[in-house]
Design an enzyme around this catalytic site. Structure first.
Site, PDB file in Angstrom:
ATOM      1  N   ALA A  79       0.841  -1.205   0.000  1.00 23.95           N
ATOM      2  CA  ALA A  79       0.000   0.000   0.000  1.00 23.95           C
ATOM      3  C   ALA A  79       0.870   1.246   0.000  1.00 23.95           C
ATOM      4  CB  ALA A  79      -0.929   0.022   1.212  1.00 23.95           C
ATOM      5  N   VAL A  80       0.314   2.284  -0.602  1.00 22.50           N
ATOM      6  CA  VAL A  80       0.956   3.594  -0.645  1.00 22.50           C
ATOM      7  C   VAL A  80      -0.056   4.616  -0.128  1.00 22.50           C
ATOM      8  CG1 VAL A  80       1.926   5.360  -2.177  1.00 22.50           C
ATOM      9  CG2 VAL A  80       2.426   2.928  -2.580  1.00 22.50           C
ATOM     10  N   ARG A  86       0.821   7.363  -7.460  1.00 20.35           N
ATOM     11  CA  ARG A  86       1.130   7.679  -8.863  1.00 20.35           C
ATOM     12  C   ARG A  86       2.462   8.423  -8.980  1.00 20.35           C
ATOM     13  NH1 ARG A  86      -3.634   5.960 -11.660  1.00 20.35           N
ATOM     14  NH2 ARG A  86      -2.337   5.966 -13.522  1.00 20.35           N
ATOM     15  N   GLY A  88       5.301   6.286  -8.509  1.00 26.17           N
ATOM     16  CA  GLY A  88       6.240   5.178  -8.663  1.00 26.17           C
ATOM     17  C   GLY A  88       6.653   4.496  -7.374  1.00 26.17           C
ATOM     18  N   GLU A 112      -3.191 -12.112  -3.816  1.00 21.28           N
ATOM     19  CA  GLU A 112      -4.643 -11.993  -3.939  1.00 21.28           C
ATOM     20  C   GLU A 112      -4.995 -10.516  -3.841  1.00 21.28           C
ATOM     21  OE1 GLU A 112      -3.521 -14.219  -1.490  1.00 21.28           O
ATOM     22  OE2 GLU A 112      -3.750 -15.959  -2.816  1.00 21.28           O
ATOM     23  N   ASN A 117     -11.119  -4.070  -6.264  1.00 21.51           N
ATOM     24  CA  ASN A 117      -9.973  -3.157  -6.304  1.00 21.51           C
ATOM     25  C   ASN A 117      -9.372  -3.074  -7.716  1.00 21.51           C
ATOM     26  OD1 ASN A 117      -7.797  -1.556  -5.748  1.00 21.51           O
ATOM     27  ND2 ASN A 117      -7.081  -2.750  -3.993  1.00 21.51           N
ATOM     28  N   TYR A 124      -1.041  -4.089 -10.911  1.00 17.89           N
ATOM     29  CA  TYR A 124      -0.340  -5.377 -11.003  1.00 17.89           C
ATOM     30  C   TYR A 124      -0.208  -5.833 -12.463  1.00 17.89           C
ATOM     31  CZ  TYR A 124      -0.648  -5.829  -5.926  1.00 17.89           C
ATOM     32  OH  TYR A 124      -0.510  -5.628  -4.577  1.00 17.89           O
TER      33      TYR A 124
HETATM   34  C1  LIG Z   1      -2.291   0.081  -5.942  1.00 18.33           C
HETATM   35  C2  LIG Z   1      -1.236   0.986  -5.291  1.00 18.33           C
HETATM   36  C3  LIG Z   1      -0.356   0.181  -4.364  1.00 18.33           C
HETATM   37  C4  LIG Z   1      -0.379   1.628  -6.421  1.00 18.33           C
HETATM   38  O1  LIG Z   1       0.621   2.430  -5.797  1.00 18.33           O
HETATM   39  P1  LIG Z   1       1.331   3.641  -6.569  1.00 18.33           P
HETATM   40  O2  LIG Z   1       2.566   4.020  -5.822  1.00 18.33           O
HETATM   41  O3  LIG Z   1       0.351   4.726  -6.826  1.00 18.33           O
HETATM   42  O4  LIG Z   1       1.716   2.943  -7.957  1.00 18.33           O
HETATM   43  P2  LIG Z   1       2.770   3.464  -9.046  1.00 18.33           P
HETATM   44  O5  LIG Z   1       2.878   4.957  -8.990  1.00 18.33           O
HETATM   45  O6  LIG Z   1       4.037   2.692  -8.898  1.00 18.33           O
HETATM   46  O7  LIG Z   1       2.008   3.036 -10.396  1.00 18.33           O
HETATM   47  C5  LIG Z   1       2.690   2.486 -11.518  1.00 18.33           C
HETATM   48  C6  LIG Z   1       1.689   2.313 -12.656  1.00 18.33           C
HETATM   49  O8  LIG Z   1       0.659   1.374 -12.270  1.00 18.33           O
HETATM   50  C7  LIG Z   1      -0.596   1.795 -12.828  1.00 18.33           C
HETATM   51  N1  LIG Z   1      -1.510   2.202 -11.745  1.00 18.33           N
HETATM   52  C8  LIG Z   1      -1.209   2.489 -10.461  1.00 18.33           C
HETATM   53  N2  LIG Z   1      -2.326   2.797  -9.765  1.00 18.33           N
HETATM   54  C9  LIG Z   1      -3.349   2.707 -10.635  1.00 18.33           C
HETATM   55  C10 LIG Z   1      -4.755   2.921 -10.513  1.00 18.33           C
HETATM   56  N3  LIG Z   1      -5.331   3.287  -9.346  1.00 18.33           N
HETATM   57  N4  LIG Z   1      -5.521   2.762 -11.615  1.00 18.33           N
HETATM   58  C11 LIG Z   1      -4.981   2.383 -12.806  1.00 18.33           C
HETATM   59  N5  LIG Z   1      -3.636   2.167 -12.975  1.00 18.33           N
HETATM   60  C12 LIG Z   1      -2.846   2.324 -11.908  1.00 18.33           C
HETATM   61  C13 LIG Z   1      -0.287   2.984 -13.717  1.00 18.33           C
HETATM   62  O9  LIG Z   1       0.043   2.472 -15.004  1.00 18.33           O
HETATM   63  C14 LIG Z   1       0.944   3.571 -13.047  1.00 18.33           C
HETATM   64  O10 LIG Z   1       1.745   4.332 -13.913  1.00 18.33           O
HETATM   65  P3  LIG Z   1       1.338   5.901 -14.204  1.00 18.33           P
HETATM   66  O11 LIG Z   1       1.121   6.554 -12.873  1.00 18.33           O
HETATM   67  O12 LIG Z   1       2.536   6.425 -14.939  1.00 18.33           O
HETATM   68  O13 LIG Z   1       0.078   5.866 -15.022  1.00 18.33           O
HETATM   69  C15 LIG Z   1      -1.935   2.163  -4.515  1.00 18.33           C
HETATM   70  O14 LIG Z   1      -2.934   2.734  -5.329  1.00 18.33           O
HETATM   71  C16 LIG Z   1      -2.549   1.741  -3.197  1.00 18.33           C
HETATM   72  O15 LIG Z   1      -1.878   1.726  -2.168  1.00 18.33           O
HETATM   73  N6  LIG Z   1      -3.868   1.420  -3.199  1.00 18.33           N
HETATM   74  C17 LIG Z   1      -4.564   1.036  -1.970  1.00 18.33           C
HETATM   75  C18 LIG Z   1      -4.038  -0.272  -1.416  1.00 18.33           C
HETATM   76  C19 LIG Z   1      -4.067  -1.377  -2.429  1.00 18.33           C
HETATM   77  O16 LIG Z   1      -4.947  -1.473  -3.256  1.00 18.33           O
HETATM   78  N7  LIG Z   1      -3.052  -2.259  -2.352  1.00 18.33           N
HETATM   79  C20 LIG Z   1      -2.901  -3.354  -3.294  1.00 18.33           C
HETATM   80  C21 LIG Z   1      -3.749  -4.526  -2.966  1.00 18.33           C
HETATM   81  S1  LIG Z   1      -3.157  -5.336  -1.511  1.00 18.33           S
END
Ligand SMILES: CC(C)(COP(=O)(O)OP(=O)(O)OC[C@H]1O[C@@H](n2cnc3c(N)ncnc32)[C@H](O)[C@@H]1OP(=O)(O)O)[C@@H](O)C(=O)NCCC(=O)NCCS
Length: 155
Positions: A79-80, A86, A88, A112, A117, A124
């Site tokens: 999680a972030v 967005r 990285g 999983e 989500n 992923y």
């Molecule tokens: C899913 C999650 C971990 C992504 O973290 P993040 O640091 O924002 O991801 P990144 O910046 O590395 O994203 C890399 C690429 O993945 C894709 N991506 C990331 N989040 C996305 C979203 N919400 N919708 C669509 N594509 C997504 C994009 O292609 C993105 O590149 P871009 O920003 O240049 O378009 C974050 O949204 C999160 O913490 N969500 C809540 C918790 C969760 O769902 N955890 C995972 C399940 S356990």
């Protein structure tokens, strides 16, 4: 985007913040399973990596938990913080874990994700994971999970 966050192994001092982010960003609407106590056990566990991302020694912006088996590793949590998304951060956490999994001889990563989500599934998929099945009622009978996996390149 390449993040300028620092990625390090978590210490026990991070357990509370990791657990709270898990509760709020991942486990919302479900019983809180990844409590500070459980996160502390994972931090101490030799077959688990708990990573944290922070910038300039500030508050935790993201974390990941991966458990290593013989040939398969399981991404339990990732999680972030909303304000840091967005940029990285999750990509950097996952790339760190993939590199260490390769060194450990792991062939496949599994996880999983909650069926609702879609953002995480898009993330992923972007990172090379493919859907490998559905687990009905996986989350306390309240929600299904999609299984996703990624085969690591060898050599
Ligand atoms: C899913 C999650 C971990 C992504 O973290 P993040 O640091 O924002 O991801 P990144 O910046 O590395 O994203 C890399 C690429 O993945 C894709 N991506 C990331 N989040 C996305 C979203 N919400 N919708 C669509 N594509 C997504 C994009 O292609 C993105 O590149 P871009 O920003 O240049 O378009 C974050 O949204 C999160 O913490 N969500 C809540 C918790 C969760 O769902 N955890 C995972 C399940 S356990």
């Amino acid at each position: 985007m390449i993040t300028d966050h620092e990625i390090t192994l978590a210490t026990l001092e991070d357990a509370q913040a990791i657990a709270e982010l898990s509760r709020d960003a991942i486990e919302y609407g479900l019983p809180w399973r990844w409590t500070p106590q459980r996160v502390s056990v994972a931090i101490r566990d030799r077959s688990t990596n708990v990573l944290v991302a922070r910038r300039a020694a500030a508050a935790l912006h993201g974390f990941a938990v991966m458990q290593y088996g013989d040939e398969t590793a399981h991404l339990s949590l990732l999680a972030v913080r909303e304000s840091a998304r967005r940029h990285g951060v999750a990509s950097a956490l996952l790339e760190w874990l993939e590199a260490s999994a390769r060194v450990a001889g792991i062939q496949t990563l599994r996880l999983e994700v909650r069926a609702s989500n879609l953002g995480a599934m898009a993330f992923y998929a972007r990172m090379g994971f493919v859907e490998s099945g559905i687990r009905t009622g996986y989350y306390e009978g309240l929600e299904d999970a999609f299984r996703m996996s990624k085969r690591l390149a060898t050599g």
